[in-house]
Design a protein around this motif. Structure first.
Motif, PDB file in Angstrom:
ATOM      1  N   SER A 138       5.966   1.482   2.639  1.00  0.00           N
ATOM      2  CA  SER A 138       4.467   2.189   2.152  1.00  0.00           C
ATOM      3  C   SER A 138       4.487   2.235   4.038  1.00  0.00           C
ATOM      4  O   SER A 138       3.416   4.413   4.605  1.00  0.00           O
ATOM      5  CB  SER A 138       3.547   1.141   1.272  1.00  0.00           C
ATOM      6  OG  SER A 138       3.542   1.455   0.110  1.00  0.00           O
ATOM      7  N   ALA A 139       3.977   1.077   4.956  1.00  0.00           N
ATOM      8  CA  ALA A 139       3.185   1.866   6.198  1.00  0.00           C
ATOM      9  C   ALA A 139       4.313   2.028   6.993  1.00  0.00           C
ATOM     10  O   ALA A 139       3.806   3.444   7.818  1.00  0.00           O
ATOM     11  CB  ALA A 139       3.659   0.180   6.966  1.00  0.00           C
ATOM     12  N   LYS A 197       3.453   6.188   5.806  1.00  0.00           N
ATOM     13  CA  LYS A 197       2.099   6.117   5.408  1.00  0.00           C
ATOM     14  C   LYS A 197       1.545   7.761   4.846  1.00  0.00           C
ATOM     15  O   LYS A 197       1.893   8.562   5.013  1.00  0.00           O
ATOM     16  CB  LYS A 197       1.308   5.811   6.874  1.00  0.00           C
ATOM     17  CG  LYS A 197      -0.352   5.471   6.724  1.00  0.00           C
ATOM     18  CD  LYS A 197      -1.043   5.012   7.205  1.00  0.00           C
ATOM     19  CE  LYS A 197      -2.198   4.465   6.366  1.00  0.00           C
ATOM     20  NZ  LYS A 197      -3.231   3.744   8.132  1.00  0.00           N
ATOM     21  N   TYR A 198       0.772   7.588   3.645  1.00  0.00           N
ATOM     22  CA  TYR A 198       0.539   8.537   1.987  1.00  0.00           C
ATOM     23  C   TYR A 198       1.201   8.949   2.148  1.00  0.00           C
ATOM     24  O   TYR A 198       1.182  10.930   1.555  1.00  0.00           O
ATOM     25  CB  TYR A 198      -0.686   9.690   3.981  1.00  0.00           C
ATOM     26  CG  TYR A 198      -2.129   9.176   4.421  1.00  0.00           C
ATOM     27  CD1 TYR A 198      -2.325   8.370   3.950  1.00  0.00           C
ATOM     28  CD2 TYR A 198      -2.361   9.435   5.336  1.00  0.00           C
ATOM     29  CE1 TYR A 198      -3.458   7.685   4.162  1.00  0.00           C
ATOM     30  CE2 TYR A 198      -2.935   7.913   5.961  1.00  0.00           C
ATOM     31  CZ  TYR A 198      -3.969   7.542   5.617  1.00  0.00           C
ATOM     32  OH  TYR A 198      -4.695   7.014   6.345  1.00  0.00           O
ATOM     33  N   ASP A 238       3.833   5.870  -1.013  1.00  0.00           N
ATOM     34  CA  ASP A 238       2.737   4.876  -0.872  1.00  0.00           C
ATOM     35  C   ASP A 238       1.739   5.349  -1.848  1.00  0.00           C
ATOM     36  O   ASP A 238       0.673   4.161  -2.049  1.00  0.00           O
ATOM     37  CB  ASP A 238       2.250   5.361   1.084  1.00  0.00           C
ATOM     38  CG  ASP A 238       1.043   4.218   1.110  1.00  0.00           C
ATOM     39  OD1 ASP A 238       1.135   3.219   1.121  1.00  0.00           O
ATOM     40  OD2 ASP A 238       0.181   5.794   2.229  1.00  0.00           O
TER      41      ASP A 238
END
Length: 165
Positions: free
Chosen positions: A122-123, A126-127, A131
């Motif tokens: 997820s990092a 991102k978005y 995520d």
């Protein structure tokens, strides 16, 4: 900082006392008779025998006297005897606490095994869809009451799979 911690600990004492009074009071107003629980289901004890047990357990004392005795015994580690197992509560807790310990260890390992890879992916993205999905999923899981989540798990996992009792 030390003064702040000491002050917070001193404020904790009346809060704990109030909570213990409330809990003791709730136990007192619960339906049922402690003597019947002590004797067990289907007991043929006479009224005199029940009264004798009531006196032995100190149930005839006023509320505040029973509370002070209970609090004193609790602070010294004497939690009384279990009605169900007829043993000291400390011994009963000692036998079952290991099950809770093992369950928590397995849950922590499983949580870390899922959370670390999901958090890393997820990092990195991102978005993204991944995520956003895990963000919504985790917020839903945290917001949902645990009893409701347990019912969902039983309904969707335990019943169809039939591996579990």
């Amino acid at each position: 900082m030390l003064k702040y911690i000491a002050r917070r600990l001193l404020h904790l004492i009346p809060v704990i006392l109030i909570i213990t009074i409330i809990l003791f009071g709730l136990l007192e107003i619960m339906p049922g008779d402690p003597v019947n629980a002590y004797l067990g289901v289907g007991s043929n004890a006479t009224v005199e025998q029940q009264q004798q047990i009531r006196e032995q357990l100190g149930l005839d004392d006023p509320f505040h006297i029973r509370y002070i005795k209970w609090l004193g015994r609790t602070l010294t580690g004497d939690f009384g005897n279990s009605y169900k197992y007829r043993e000291p509560v400390v011994d009963v807790i000692g036998t079952f606490i290991w099950n809770s310990f093992y369950l928590n260890i397995v849950a922590m390992v499983l949580a870390f095994a899922i959370a670390i890879p999901v958090g890393i992916k997820s990092a990195v993205k991102k978005y993204g869809l991944f995520d956003n999905f895990w963000t919504v999923f985790s917020l839903t899981g945290v917001s949902m009451p645990s009893f409701f989540f347990a019912l969902l798990l039983i309904f969707f996992i335990a019943i169809p799979v039939t591996w579990l009792p």
